[in-house]
Write a protein that holds these residues in place. Structure first.
Motif, mmCIF file in Angstrom:
data_model
loop_
_atom_site.group_PDB
_atom_site.id
_atom_site.type_symbol
_atom_site.label_atom_id
_atom_site.label_comp_id
_atom_site.label_asym_id
_atom_site.label_seq_id
_atom_site.Cartn_x
_atom_site.Cartn_y
_atom_site.Cartn_z
ATOM 1 N N THR A 121 8.148 2.514 -5.140
ATOM 2 C CA THR A 121 7.544 3.690 -4.522
ATOM 3 C C THR A 121 6.233 4.036 -5.226
ATOM 4 O OG1 THR A 121 8.751 5.204 -5.976
ATOM 5 C CG2 THR A 121 9.780 4.680 -3.863
ATOM 6 N N CYS A 122 5.423 4.832 -4.558
ATOM 7 C CA CYS A 122 4.191 5.364 -5.138
ATOM 8 C C CYS A 122 4.103 6.825 -4.725
ATOM 9 C CB CYS A 122 2.978 4.589 -4.649
ATOM 10 S SG CYS A 122 1.443 5.168 -5.404
ATOM 11 N N GLY A 123 4.060 7.707 -5.702
ATOM 12 C CA GLY A 123 4.012 9.131 -5.393
ATOM 13 C C GLY A 123 5.298 9.637 -4.763
ATOM 14 N N GLY A 124 6.394 8.917 -4.961
ATOM 15 C CA GLY A 124 7.688 9.320 -4.421
ATOM 16 C C GLY A 124 7.979 8.788 -3.025
ATOM 17 N N ALA A 125 7.028 8.076 -2.412
ATOM 18 C CA ALA A 125 7.220 7.531 -1.065
ATOM 19 C C ALA A 125 7.227 6.004 -1.126
ATOM 20 C CB ALA A 125 6.112 8.002 -0.134
ATOM 21 N N ASP A 126 7.999 5.375 -0.253
ATOM 22 C CA ASP A 126 8.084 3.913 -0.221
ATOM 23 C C ASP A 126 6.714 3.293 0.023
ATOM 24 O OD1 ASP A 126 10.810 3.957 -0.601
ATOM 25 O OD2 ASP A 126 11.290 3.755 1.528
ATOM 26 N N MET A 127 6.490 2.137 -0.624
ATOM 27 C CA MET A 127 5.270 1.375 -0.370
ATOM 28 C C MET A 127 5.537 0.448 0.811
ATOM 29 S SD MET A 127 3.594 0.742 -4.076
ATOM 30 C CE MET A 127 1.965 0.568 -3.377
ATOM 31 N N GLY A 142 -5.128 5.134 -7.213
ATOM 32 C CA GLY A 142 -4.761 6.323 -6.446
ATOM 33 C C GLY A 142 -4.123 7.366 -7.342
ATOM 34 N N GLN A 143 -3.673 8.458 -6.748
ATOM 35 C CA GLN A 143 -3.107 9.580 -7.493
ATOM 36 C C GLN A 143 -1.615 9.442 -7.776
ATOM 37 O OE1 GLN A 143 -4.936 12.078 -8.784
ATOM 38 N NE2 GLN A 143 -6.684 10.922 -8.039
ATOM 39 N N ALA A 191 0.839 -1.196 0.000
ATOM 40 C CA ALA A 191 0.000 0.000 0.000
ATOM 41 C C ALA A 191 0.871 1.241 0.000
ATOM 42 C CB ALA A 191 -0.903 0.002 1.227
ATOM 43 N N SER A 192 0.363 2.272 -0.653
ATOM 44 C CA SER A 192 1.045 3.560 -0.671
ATOM 45 C C SER A 192 0.886 4.223 0.690
ATOM 46 C CB SER A 192 0.438 4.448 -1.754
ATOM 47 O OG SER A 192 0.955 5.755 -1.670
ATOM 48 N N THR A 193 1.885 4.996 1.082
ATOM 49 C CA THR A 193 1.791 5.739 2.342
ATOM 50 C C THR A 193 1.321 7.172 2.113
ATOM 51 O OG1 THR A 193 4.133 6.311 2.183
ATOM 52 C CG2 THR A 193 3.570 4.352 3.471
ATOM 53 N N VAL A 194 1.110 7.559 0.827
ATOM 54 C CA VAL A 194 0.710 8.937 0.527
ATOM 55 C C VAL A 194 -0.633 9.051 -0.187
ATOM 56 C CG1 VAL A 194 3.065 9.816 0.499
ATOM 57 C CG2 VAL A 194 2.055 8.967 -1.611
ATOM 58 N N ASP A 195 -1.195 7.925 -0.648
ATOM 59 C CA ASP A 195 -2.516 7.957 -1.282
ATOM 60 C C ASP A 195 -3.194 6.600 -1.118
ATOM 61 O OD1 ASP A 195 -1.417 6.286 -3.196
ATOM 62 O OD2 ASP A 195 -1.605 7.672 -4.856
ATOM 63 N N ALA A 196 -4.266 6.366 -1.871
ATOM 64 C CA ALA A 196 -5.073 5.152 -1.702
ATOM 65 C C ALA A 196 -4.562 3.943 -2.479
ATOM 66 C CB ALA A 196 -6.507 5.442 -2.118
ATOM 67 N N THR A 197 -3.501 4.072 -3.259
ATOM 68 C CA THR A 197 -3.025 2.991 -4.120
ATOM 69 C C THR A 197 -2.627 1.742 -3.342
ATOM 70 O OG1 THR A 197 -2.186 4.595 -5.720
ATOM 71 C CG2 THR A 197 -1.302 2.363 -5.870
ATOM 72 N N THR A 198 -3.131 0.583 -3.807
ATOM 73 C CA THR A 198 -2.659 -0.708 -3.303
ATOM 74 C C THR A 198 -2.405 -1.602 -4.508
ATOM 75 O OG1 THR A 198 -4.892 -1.593 -3.011
ATOM 76 C CG2 THR A 198 -3.863 -0.608 -1.071
#
Length: 102
Positions: free
Chosen positions: A31-37, A79-80, A10-17
């Motif tokens: 990463t997702c949105g630049g943050a580690d998943m 997610g975004q 799961a992303s730590t910055v949006d809803a993406t899983t």
């Protein structure tokens, strides 16, 4: 953390899983949105900050893959954020064409 096949991230910055479909033995950073998943139980409520340059979004039910590295992820919640592998955006996997029916 080294992901394993079948694991949900799961992303730590949006809803993406995503679910890991293929993963090599190499130690790669996803990463997702630049943050580690992270594991969904650990990601809940962590609320990091997203990189504005990595906000192209993910699409539900689509596969993201890097054939050269042997990575494939299935998006289970859109997610975004942009999925990236070692800092490079992870492209959508192309669909295989169906055989012609004569």
């Amino acid at each position: 953390m080294k992901p394993r096949v079948g694991q949900t991230l799961a992303s730590t910055v949006d809803a993406t899983t995503v679910v890991v479909v293929r993963w090599p033995d190499d130690d790669l950073k996803i990463t997702c949105g630049g943050a580690d998943m992270a594991d969904p139980r650990e990601a809940a409520g962590t609320g990091g900050s997203a990189d504005p340059a990595q906000q192209d979004g993910t699409q539900l039910g689509k596969r993201y893959a890097d054939e050269e590295l042997g990575v494939e992820l299935l998006c289970t919640k859109a997610g975004q954020g942009t999925l990236a592998l070692n800092g490079a955006p992870l492209p959508l996997k192309n669909a295989k064409p169906l055989p012609a029916s004569d």
